[in-house]
Design an enzyme around this catalytic site. Structure first.
Site, PDB file in Angstrom:
ATOM      1  N   ARG A  51     -17.164  20.447  19.099  1.00  0.00           N
ATOM      2  CA  ARG A  51     -17.662  20.110  20.437  1.00  0.00           C
ATOM      3  C   ARG A  51     -16.937  18.914  21.038  1.00  0.00           C
ATOM      4  NH1 ARG A  51     -23.981  19.681  19.755  1.00  0.00           N
ATOM      5  NH2 ARG A  51     -23.187  18.408  18.081  1.00  0.00           N
ATOM      6  N   LYS A 146     -22.585  26.869   1.106  1.00  0.00           N
ATOM      7  CA  LYS A 146     -23.877  26.456   0.590  1.00  0.00           C
ATOM      8  C   LYS A 146     -24.269  25.166   1.283  1.00  0.00           C
ATOM      9  CE  LYS A 146     -24.675  23.708  -3.068  1.00  0.00           C
ATOM     10  NZ  LYS A 146     -24.238  22.316  -3.093  1.00  0.00           N
ATOM     11  N   HIS A 176     -18.285  26.957  -4.434  1.00  0.00           N
ATOM     12  CA  HIS A 176     -16.914  26.563  -4.795  1.00  0.00           C
ATOM     13  C   HIS A 176     -16.688  26.550  -6.313  1.00  0.00           C
ATOM     14  CE1 HIS A 176     -18.453  22.463  -5.411  1.00  0.00           C
ATOM     15  NE2 HIS A 176     -17.332  22.188  -6.034  1.00  0.00           N
ATOM     16  N   LYS A 180     -13.119  27.686  -9.070  1.00  0.00           N
ATOM     17  CA  LYS A 180     -12.437  26.805 -10.030  1.00  0.00           C
ATOM     18  C   LYS A 180     -11.690  27.657 -11.048  1.00  0.00           C
ATOM     19  CE  LYS A 180     -15.680  22.957  -9.735  1.00  0.00           C
ATOM     20  NZ  LYS A 180     -15.003  21.708  -9.498  1.00  0.00           N
ATOM     21  N   GLU A 214     -22.185  14.236 -13.595  1.00  0.00           N
ATOM     22  CA  GLU A 214     -21.343  13.562 -12.599  1.00  0.00           C
ATOM     23  C   GLU A 214     -21.566  12.058 -12.689  1.00  0.00           C
ATOM     24  OE1 GLU A 214     -20.825  15.935  -8.738  1.00  0.00           O
ATOM     25  OE2 GLU A 214     -22.951  16.061  -9.160  1.00  0.00           O
ATOM     26  N   ASP A 233     -29.456  21.511  -5.036  1.00  0.00           N
ATOM     27  CA  ASP A 233     -28.045  21.171  -4.793  1.00  0.00           C
ATOM     28  C   ASP A 233     -27.117  21.735  -5.870  1.00  0.00           C
ATOM     29  OD1 ASP A 233     -25.949  19.696  -3.414  1.00  0.00           O
ATOM     30  OD2 ASP A 233     -25.951  18.340  -5.143  1.00  0.00           O
ATOM     31  N   HIS A 238     -24.535  26.326  -8.536  1.00  0.00           N
ATOM     32  CA  HIS A 238     -23.410  26.163  -9.467  1.00  0.00           C
ATOM     33  C   HIS A 238     -23.796  26.463 -10.919  1.00  0.00           C
ATOM     34  CE1 HIS A 238     -21.594  24.569  -5.983  1.00  0.00           C
ATOM     35  NE2 HIS A 238     -21.904  23.303  -6.136  1.00  0.00           N
ATOM     36  N   LYS A 329     -26.621  13.061 -11.433  1.00  0.00           N
ATOM     37  CA  LYS A 329     -25.722  12.105 -10.778  1.00  0.00           C
ATOM     38  C   LYS A 329     -25.766  10.792 -11.546  1.00  0.00           C
ATOM     39  CE  LYS A 329     -25.227  14.654  -6.942  1.00  0.00           C
ATOM     40  NZ  LYS A 329     -24.011  15.427  -6.782  1.00  0.00           N
TER      41      LYS A 329
HETATM   42  C1  BG6 Z   1     -21.488  20.215  -4.457  1.00  0.00           C
HETATM   43  C2  BG6 Z   1     -22.758  19.407  -4.501  1.00  0.00           C
HETATM   44  O1  BG6 Z   1     -21.779  21.556  -4.146  1.00  0.00           O
HETATM   45  O2  BG6 Z   1     -20.833  20.138  -5.721  1.00  0.00           O
HETATM   46  C3  BG6 Z   1     -22.448  17.978  -4.859  1.00  0.00           C
HETATM   47  O3  BG6 Z   1     -23.380  19.459  -3.231  1.00  0.00           O
HETATM   48  C4  BG6 Z   1     -21.656  17.900  -6.148  1.00  0.00           C
HETATM   49  O4  BG6 Z   1     -23.639  17.209  -4.988  1.00  0.00           O
HETATM   50  C5  BG6 Z   1     -20.447  18.822  -6.094  1.00  0.00           C
HETATM   51  O5  BG6 Z   1     -21.240  16.555  -6.332  1.00  0.00           O
HETATM   52  C6  BG6 Z   1     -19.774  18.911  -7.446  1.00  0.00           C
HETATM   53  O6  BG6 Z   1     -18.575  19.603  -7.302  1.00  0.00           O
HETATM   54  P1  BG6 Z   1     -17.338  19.289  -8.263  1.00  0.00           P
HETATM   55  O7  BG6 Z   1     -16.304  20.279  -7.830  1.00  0.00           O
HETATM   56  O8  BG6 Z   1     -16.959  17.853  -8.002  1.00  0.00           O
HETATM   57  O9  BG6 Z   1     -17.811  19.486  -9.662  1.00  0.00           O
END
Ligand code: BG6
Length: 482
Positions: A51, A146, A176, A180, A214, A233, A238, A329
């Site tokens: 926009r 997502k 995603h 990988k 993470e 999340d 995942h 996290k």
């Molecule tokens: C995302 C989540 O889909 O994947 C994040 O929303 C997360 O919270 C991330 O940190 C992790 O992805 P990767 O590729 O860094 O393992």
């Protein structure tokens, strides 16, 4: 071994949300890397839409900032050549004007993909405008990110909205993790080797551990995360996908529906998780920064930044084999690993003193992608038959050579698959709904009980209760190592 680049046909890729974080940090860099690799033709076009009132030159300058570090040392003109394929258009999903201009920019004789890199509330209005302005045809694809919904009801409603204008074969729902390299390797390891498959069942496998740890927190995404939490999340998508790839039956072929049918069966066979088989955590302050509640500015937040749980896949192959999942996290290390924990040998010929030894197959997804198989051998030297466990360790980077050290990232692979029209690595609508159907009662249970997550120290392995979850079953988590 040299990696191969298979060129794709000419396309128009139209990115809604072109100035947003995802487009800038992931989509456009991914397209640039594939451009430098020579994967797409120079008459393909990327049209970024947002926009903001920008001209194409200003937009390109903005993108240049993101791409600077990616320009190959031996190809200084790559950026300017890439920019010749990149345009910017100002458009608002809620307004009528400007769509005819987009119609003039796209070409009728090529693949057309619309990337909805925007909030789900815009999926409907965008789909509607595209349709009304004659911008869609049989070869049109749309890509959505997502989170696909917040629960089963919202995912169903999104699916229904998209289905009004697109067939399922035109919808690419991104997770995603499926892009990988090493996640796809899970399928290669399982279905390309005779060695593992005969042992891949409850007769030989004691349990399976899936860990996605993470070190990062949630900075910059506070609002989204506070409404999502680790369950929505990470686990619903995942970790669920990893579980599916580990547990599914061999599909008849590596084709989108054959693979997704098998994954769906796994999700539908998942047991409901009992409240005492799940642990939620929330990180406290530590050297990496303030605690969760301070980060989100809500001293009473009950959103979890950590989840550990136990579930079962109730089918013939896995009856009685627990699957333990955990993610969090601000943990001690960034490490995504799947550990397949085999049973002890049925009888030890070496007597009680030899101790217990079981094989462990560790599939490391990131970092240091590779596979380790822990095997039991005789400790060298005199002194009788003393047994010791040693790793048979294969790092993919070492084994495959330097030219394979930098494989395409997840977004690069997935966007090229969209152009090719290959949906194998994308989630089907029924898969997403089934995953929510499993997740919803867990979250509803927390809400009904007023569950409060257990605090855990930043830089730790998570709340102590996650250890207890295992201990009660006479098991323990494998360490979280970088
Ligand atoms: C995302 C989540 O889909 O994947 C994040 O929303 C997360 O919270 C991330 O940190 C992790 O992805 P990767 O590729 O860094 O393992």
């Amino acid at each position: 071994m040299v990696s191969r680049v298979i060129p794709v046909d000419p396309f128009d890729l139209i990115i809604f949300g072109g100035t947003g974080d995802l487009a800038q940090r992931k989509i456009l860099p991914a397209m640039f890397r594939r451009f430098c690799a020579g994967q797409w033709p120079t008459d393909a076009r990327i049209i970024a839409i947002a926009r903001r009132n920008l001209d194409t030159e200003t937009f390109r300058d903005m993108v240049a900032e993101q791409l600077r570090g990616l320009v190959p040392a031996d190809d200084a003109s790559a950026l300017s050549r890439f920019f010749e394929c990149l345009d910017y258009l100002r458009l608002d999903a809620h307004r009528e004007d400007g769509w005819d201009q987009l119609a003039k920019m796209v070409q009728s004789d090529r693949i057309r993909a619309f990337y909805f890199s925007v909030g789900p509330e815009l999926f409907g209005p965008l789909a509607e405008r595209l349709h009304k302005n004659g911008l869609t045809n049989e070869t049109t694809r749309i890509v959505v990110e997502k989170p696909f919904g917040h629960d089963l009801a919202s995912a169903r409603s999104l699916n229904a909205t998209l289905a009004t204008h697109f067939k399922e074969s035109q919808i690419y729902r991104i997770d995603h993790y499926l892009g990988k390299e090493t996640v796809q390797n899970l399928m290669a390891v399982r279905f390309g080797n005779m060695l593992f498959e005969p042992l891949w069942n409850s007769q030989y496998v004691d349990h399976i551990q899936i860990t996605v740890a993470e070190t990062v927190g949630i900075d910059g995404r506070e609002e989204y995360y506070e409404h999502a939490g680790a369950m929505r999340d990470m686990v619903q998508n995942h970790l669920m996908q990893l579980l599916c790839l580990i547990a599914m039956e061999p599909p008849a072929k590596f084709d989108p529906d054959a693979v997704r049918d098998e994954k769906l069966k796994v999700i539908r066979a998942l047991d409901l998780v009992e409240p005492h088989h799940i642990v939620r955590g929330q990180f406290l302050a530590g050297p990496q920064g303030p605690g969760y509640r301070d980060v989100v500015g809500n001293p009473r937040s009950t959103t979890e930044s950590y989840v550990a749980l136990r579930t079962h896949v109730s089918n013939w192959r896995w009856a009685g084999t627990p699957f333990y999942l955990r993610t969090g996290k601000r943990l001690v290390a960034r490490s995504s690993v799947i550990n397949v924990m085999f049973k002890d040998a049925p009888h030890s010929i070496f007597g009680e003193d030899a101790g217990r030894h079981a094989n462990v197959l560790s599939i490391r997804l990131q970092p240091n992608e590779g596979i380790t198989l822990k095997v039991t051998i005789k400790e060298p030297g005199p002194g009788g038959m003393r047994l010791v466990d040693v790793p048979l360790d294969m790092s993919f980077a070492e084994a495959l050579g330097p030219e394979n050290q930098d494989p395409p990232g997840a977004y690069e692979r997935l966007i090229m698959d969209v152009i090719r029209g290959n949906q194998t690595l994308f989630m089907r609508g029924d898969e997403v709904e089934a995953a929510w159907a499993w997740t919803d009662p867990i979250i509803a249970g927390w809400q009904a009980r007023g569950d409060v997550p257990k605090p855990y120290d930043s830089g730790s392995t998570g709340p102590g209760d996650a250890e207890l979850l295992m201990k009660r079953d006479g098991r323990h988590w494998q360490g979280i190592k970088p």
